[in-house]
Design a protein around this motif. Sequence first.
Motif, PDB file in Angstrom:
ATOM      1  N   SER A  16       0.845  -1.185   0.000  1.00 44.23           N
ATOM      2  CA  SER A  16       0.000   0.000   0.000  1.00 44.23           C
ATOM      3  C   SER A  16       0.884   1.239   0.000  1.00 44.23           C
ATOM      4  CB  SER A  16      -0.920   0.019   1.223  1.00 44.23           C
ATOM      5  OG  SER A  16      -0.158   0.066   2.409  1.00 44.23           O
ATOM      6  N   GLY A  17       0.280   2.382  -0.340  1.00 42.23           N
ATOM      7  CA  GLY A  17       0.981   3.659  -0.258  1.00 42.23           C
ATOM      8  C   GLY A  17       1.392   4.260  -1.577  1.00 42.23           C
ATOM      9  N   GLY A  18       1.189   3.539  -2.677  1.00 43.62           N
ATOM     10  CA  GLY A  18       1.542   4.114  -3.962  1.00 43.62           C
ATOM     11  C   GLY A  18       0.599   5.241  -4.346  1.00 43.62           C
ATOM     12  N   GLY A  19       0.970   5.962  -5.385  1.00 40.85           N
ATOM     13  CA  GLY A  19       0.121   7.056  -5.848  1.00 40.85           C
ATOM     14  C   GLY A  19       0.882   8.012  -6.726  1.00 40.85           C
ATOM     15  N   LEU A  20       0.275   9.176  -6.919  1.00 41.02           N
ATOM     16  CA  LEU A  20       0.845  10.220  -7.765  1.00 41.02           C
ATOM     17  C   LEU A  20       1.427  11.320  -6.883  1.00 41.02           C
ATOM     18  CD1 LEU A  20       1.217  11.629 -10.536  1.00 41.02           C
ATOM     19  CD2 LEU A  20      -1.102  12.539 -10.231  1.00 41.02           C
ATOM     20  N   VAL A  21       2.649  11.720  -7.194  1.00 42.84           N
ATOM     21  CA  VAL A  21       3.308  12.770  -6.429  1.00 42.84           C
ATOM     22  C   VAL A  21       4.149  13.608  -7.372  1.00 42.84           C
ATOM     23  CG1 VAL A  21       5.320  11.333  -5.872  1.00 42.84           C
ATOM     24  CG2 VAL A  21       4.690  13.219  -4.350  1.00 42.84           C
ATOM     25  N   GLN A  22       4.342  14.865  -7.027  1.00 42.84           N
ATOM     26  CA  GLN A  22       5.190  15.731  -7.838  1.00 42.84           C
ATOM     27  C   GLN A  22       6.658  15.475  -7.522  1.00 42.84           C
ATOM     28  OE1 GLN A  22       3.828  19.786  -7.133  1.00 42.84           O
ATOM     29  NE2 GLN A  22       2.577  19.710  -8.978  1.00 42.84           N
ATOM     30  N   LEU A  42       6.722   9.781  -0.611  1.00 49.58           N
ATOM     31  CA  LEU A  42       5.704   8.757  -0.431  1.00 49.58           C
ATOM     32  C   LEU A  42       6.257   7.701   0.509  1.00 49.58           C
ATOM     33  CD1 LEU A  42       4.229   8.004  -4.010  1.00 49.58           C
ATOM     34  CD2 LEU A  42       3.012   9.024  -2.074  1.00 49.58           C
ATOM     35  N   ARG A  43       5.347   7.013   1.170  1.00 48.51           N
ATOM     36  CA  ARG A  43       5.752   5.917   2.042  1.00 48.51           C
ATOM     37  C   ARG A  43       4.975   4.667   1.639  1.00 48.51           C
ATOM     38  NH1 ARG A  43       8.425   5.472   6.850  1.00 48.51           N
ATOM     39  NH2 ARG A  43       7.940   3.686   8.189  1.00 48.51           N
ATOM     40  N   LEU A  44       5.705   3.634   1.260  1.00 48.42           N
ATOM     41  CA  LEU A  44       5.101   2.354   0.902  1.00 48.42           C
ATOM     42  C   LEU A  44       5.171   1.404   2.097  1.00 48.42           C
ATOM     43  CD1 LEU A  44       6.657   1.739  -2.648  1.00 48.42           C
ATOM     44  CD2 LEU A  44       4.604   3.038  -2.034  1.00 48.42           C
ATOM     45  N   SER A  45       4.135   0.617   2.236  1.00 49.32           N
ATOM     46  CA  SER A  45       4.121  -0.396   3.289  1.00 49.32           C
ATOM     47  C   SER A  45       3.763  -1.743   2.695  1.00 49.32           C
ATOM     48  CB  SER A  45       3.112  -0.029   4.384  1.00 49.32           C
ATOM     49  OG  SER A  45       3.528   1.113   5.086  1.00 49.32           O
ATOM     50  N   CYS A  46       4.306  -2.784   3.294  1.00 42.19           N
ATOM     51  CA  CYS A  46       4.048  -4.148   2.848  1.00 42.19           C
ATOM     52  C   CYS A  46       3.778  -5.000   4.071  1.00 42.19           C
ATOM     53  CB  CYS A  46       5.253  -4.688   2.079  1.00 42.19           C
ATOM     54  SG  CYS A  46       5.190  -6.451   1.716  1.00 42.19           S
ATOM     55  N   THR A  47       2.651  -5.683   4.039  1.00 44.89           N
ATOM     56  CA  THR A  47       2.287  -6.564   5.147  1.00 44.89           C
ATOM     57  C   THR A  47       2.261  -8.001   4.667  1.00 44.89           C
ATOM     58  OG1 THR A  47       0.920  -4.839   6.122  1.00 44.89           O
ATOM     59  CG2 THR A  47       0.539  -7.072   6.873  1.00 44.89           C
TER      60      THR A  47
END
Length: 120
Positions: free
Chosen positions: A7-13, A18-23
């Motif tokens: 989780s945590g993906g997306g669009l950023v300038q 961004l911070r991604l997490s994996c469970t």
Amino acid sequence: QVHIVESGGGLVQAGGSLRLSCTASGNIVSLDHMGWYRQAPGKQRELVATISGDGSTHYGDSVKGRFTISKDNAKTIVSLQMNSLKPEDTADYYCNVQGTTVWGMALDAWGPGTLVTVSS
């Protein structure tokens, strides 16, 4: 069964964070090695960062000094803090976990991926 969810993906300038997490959940006894990899369109999957059970880390040259990988053993979570993002960081990011299952078998599992898009 083992389930890996990112989780945590997306669009950023460009320049943003961004911070991604994996469970990881399921029939896991131990996780010895966790990491993040990425694959941009038309390119091969490449290493972003890995972290071992003893906490030692390894980063791909293109992200050193900008990305930080960390883990929470109690919650079997591995996170990736991404700062100073660049358009060339745009890719699908995949979590990989390696360890041992409750049946004593080696575990090497991948998540479905989360898209990170960095606009210029």
